[in-house]
Design a protein around this motif. Structure first.
Motif, PDB file in Angstrom:
ATOM      1  N   ILE A  71     -34.045 -30.923  23.201  1.00  0.00           N
ATOM      2  CA  ILE A  71     -33.440 -29.991  22.239  1.00  0.00           C
ATOM      3  C   ILE A  71     -32.055 -29.522  22.694  1.00  0.00           C
ATOM      4  O   ILE A  71     -31.226 -29.152  21.868  1.00  0.00           O
ATOM      5  CB  ILE A  71     -34.372 -28.798  21.913  1.00  0.00           C
ATOM      6  N   TRP A  72     -31.795 -29.577  24.008  1.00  0.00           N
ATOM      7  CA  TRP A  72     -30.478 -29.160  24.517  1.00  0.00           C
ATOM      8  C   TRP A  72     -29.513 -30.333  24.606  1.00  0.00           C
ATOM      9  O   TRP A  72     -28.296 -30.150  24.546  1.00  0.00           O
ATOM     10  CB  TRP A  72     -30.635 -28.477  25.880  1.00  0.00           C
ATOM     11  N   ASP A  95     -31.774 -27.587  16.117  1.00  0.00           N
ATOM     12  CA  ASP A  95     -31.045 -26.327  16.201  1.00  0.00           C
ATOM     13  C   ASP A  95     -32.022 -25.143  16.181  1.00  0.00           C
ATOM     14  O   ASP A  95     -31.895 -24.200  16.966  1.00  0.00           O
ATOM     15  CB  ASP A  95     -30.079 -26.249  15.012  1.00  0.00           C
ATOM     16  N   THR A  96     -33.000 -25.236  15.297  1.00  0.00           N
ATOM     17  CA  THR A  96     -34.024 -24.193  15.188  1.00  0.00           C
ATOM     18  C   THR A  96     -34.807 -24.067  16.492  1.00  0.00           C
ATOM     19  O   THR A  96     -35.087 -22.961  16.966  1.00  0.00           O
ATOM     20  CB  THR A  96     -34.991 -24.553  14.026  1.00  0.00           C
ATOM     21  N   LEU A  97     -35.126 -25.209  17.085  1.00  0.00           N
ATOM     22  CA  LEU A  97     -35.892 -25.191  18.338  1.00  0.00           C
ATOM     23  C   LEU A  97     -35.086 -24.565  19.474  1.00  0.00           C
ATOM     24  O   LEU A  97     -35.637 -23.879  20.333  1.00  0.00           O
ATOM     25  CB  LEU A  97     -36.326 -26.615  18.709  1.00  0.00           C
ATOM     26  N   ARG A  98     -33.773 -24.802  19.477  1.00  0.00           N
ATOM     27  CA  ARG A  98     -32.933 -24.172  20.510  1.00  0.00           C
ATOM     28  C   ARG A  98     -33.004 -22.651  20.378  1.00  0.00           C
ATOM     29  O   ARG A  98     -33.134 -21.934  21.370  1.00  0.00           O
ATOM     30  CB  ARG A  98     -31.481 -24.646  20.388  1.00  0.00           C
ATOM     31  N   GLU A 108     -34.444 -21.480  30.468  1.00  0.00           N
ATOM     32  CA  GLU A 108     -33.829 -21.438  31.798  1.00  0.00           C
ATOM     33  C   GLU A 108     -33.919 -22.751  32.569  1.00  0.00           C
ATOM     34  O   GLU A 108     -33.086 -23.046  33.400  1.00  0.00           O
ATOM     35  CB  GLU A 108     -34.444 -20.313  32.626  1.00  0.00           C
ATOM     36  N   GLU A 109     -34.959 -23.548  32.278  1.00  0.00           N
ATOM     37  CA  GLU A 109     -35.106 -24.805  33.016  1.00  0.00           C
ATOM     38  C   GLU A 109     -33.921 -25.742  32.772  1.00  0.00           C
ATOM     39  O   GLU A 109     -33.604 -26.584  33.586  1.00  0.00           O
ATOM     40  CB  GLU A 109     -36.417 -25.486  32.631  1.00  0.00           C
ATOM     41  N   GLU A 110     -33.303 -25.604  31.618  1.00  0.00           N
ATOM     42  CA  GLU A 110     -32.121 -26.413  31.319  1.00  0.00           C
ATOM     43  C   GLU A 110     -30.921 -25.467  31.238  1.00  0.00           C
ATOM     44  O   GLU A 110     -30.182 -25.441  30.264  1.00  0.00           O
ATOM     45  CB  GLU A 110     -32.312 -27.165  30.001  1.00  0.00           C
ATOM     46  N   GLU A 111     -30.740 -24.695  32.286  1.00  0.00           N
ATOM     47  CA  GLU A 111     -29.768 -23.602  32.271  1.00  0.00           C
ATOM     48  C   GLU A 111     -28.347 -24.043  31.897  1.00  0.00           C
ATOM     49  O   GLU A 111     -27.693 -23.424  31.074  1.00  0.00           O
ATOM     50  CB  GLU A 111     -29.766 -22.944  33.638  1.00  0.00           C
ATOM     51  N   ASN A 112     -27.876 -25.137  32.516  1.00  0.00           N
ATOM     52  CA  ASN A 112     -26.509 -25.566  32.236  1.00  0.00           C
ATOM     53  C   ASN A 112     -26.336 -26.059  30.804  1.00  0.00           C
ATOM     54  O   ASN A 112     -25.303 -25.819  30.168  1.00  0.00           O
ATOM     55  CB  ASN A 112     -26.076 -26.649  33.220  1.00  0.00           C
ATOM     56  N   LEU A 113     -27.370 -26.728  30.285  1.00  0.00           N
ATOM     57  CA  LEU A 113     -27.294 -27.177  28.889  1.00  0.00           C
ATOM     58  C   LEU A 113     -27.256 -25.975  27.950  1.00  0.00           C
ATOM     59  O   LEU A 113     -26.532 -25.948  26.961  1.00  0.00           O
ATOM     60  CB  LEU A 113     -28.487 -28.074  28.559  1.00  0.00           C
ATOM     61  N   ARG A 114     -28.059 -24.965  28.293  1.00  0.00           N
ATOM     62  CA  ARG A 114     -28.049 -23.744  27.474  1.00  0.00           C
ATOM     63  C   ARG A 114     -26.669 -23.084  27.519  1.00  0.00           C
ATOM     64  O   ARG A 114     -26.135 -22.634  26.505  1.00  0.00           O
ATOM     65  CB  ARG A 114     -29.105 -22.759  27.993  1.00  0.00           C
ATOM     66  N   GLU A 118     -24.073 -22.168  24.500  1.00  0.00           N
ATOM     67  CA  GLU A 118     -23.520 -20.832  24.259  1.00  0.00           C
ATOM     68  C   GLU A 118     -21.992 -20.873  24.192  1.00  0.00           C
ATOM     69  O   GLU A 118     -21.378 -20.217  23.349  1.00  0.00           O
ATOM     70  CB  GLU A 118     -23.977 -19.874  25.366  1.00  0.00           C
ATOM     71  N   ALA A 119     -21.364 -21.652  25.089  1.00  0.00           N
ATOM     72  CA  ALA A 119     -19.897 -21.772  25.087  1.00  0.00           C
ATOM     73  C   ALA A 119     -19.423 -22.435  23.796  1.00  0.00           C
ATOM     74  O   ALA A 119     -18.407 -22.045  23.204  1.00  0.00           O
ATOM     75  CB  ALA A 119     -19.448 -22.591  26.302  1.00  0.00           C
TER      76      ALA A 119
END
Ligand code: SF4
Ligand code: SF4
Length: 183
Positions: A71-72, A95-98, A108-114, A118-119
């Motif tokens: 999803i990320w 998008d909904t799942l994100r 948090e497990e995919e912190e950098n993708l998250r 956000e950016a």
């Protein structure tokens, strides 16, 4: 991929209803033709194919879906949506799942993708479209990955693919309103 046993008590029947309502699309009409997955340009980077995510929603595997890398990784290119013979808006589902993942606090497990997500959204909110330098700057500051991808970044900059100044769109106010209304 390791096979994991799932018990019936782990299945969340409300997931399908929630996703269909938020994404305005009939996820339950999927017949697993795999057209979405075979067209996805990023499937190699995903832990589950788009069709598998759709199947997992139908089964009610909330935790697995919301914690998935897929999803990320999804770039919202909409290729899958265009290819689906059942008109399932898979890109909107991703998008909904994100959003569900962020709200549930399991991203948090995919912190950098998250953080990249956000950016990306922050740039859209400000300019109505992506402003690459700002987006990359925010991402790098948050992840402290200043030297990562430096070579490819310089190449893109020299070729004019990354612009110094933003190119705002006319409907910026409308875009901000969408963000406000969907908060
Ligand atoms: S293209 Fe549509 S019907 Fe086919 S597997 Fe993907 S979501 Fe299901
Ligand atoms: S929208 Fe996401 S899942 Fe669909 S084809 Fe593009 S990258 Fe793949």
């Amino acid at each position: 991929m390791a096979v994991k046993e799932i018990t019936e008590t782990q299945l969340d029947q409300s997931l399908l209803d929630e996703v269909e309502k938020k994404a305005h699309t009939k996820v339950s009409s999927c017949f697993q033709c795999l057209k979405c997955s075979s067209g996805c340009p990023l499937s190699r980077e995903m832990d589950y194919l788009p069709a598998q995510i759709i199947r997992m929603i139908n089964l009610g595997l909330r935790e697995e879906v919301l914690k998935s890398r897929t999803i990320w990784v999804c770039a919202s290119c909409e290729t899958c949506t265009t290819r689906c013979p059942n008109d399932i808006d898979i890109a909107h589902v991703m998008d909904t799942l994100r959003e569900l993942s962020l709200r549930a606090g399991v991203a948090e497990e995919e912190e950098n993708l998250r953080r990249f997500h956000e950016a990306f959204l922050s740039a859209i909110k400000t300019w109505g479209r992506v402003h690459e330098i700002e987006m990359i700057g925010k991402y790098k500051l948050k992840t402290r990955t200043f030297m990562e991808d430096r070579d490819i970044g310089m190449k893109m900059f020299k070729r004019g693919k990354i612009k110094l100044l933003p190119e705002p769109i006319k409907g910026r106010k409308a875009v901000r309103k969408i963000f406000k209304n969907t908060r």
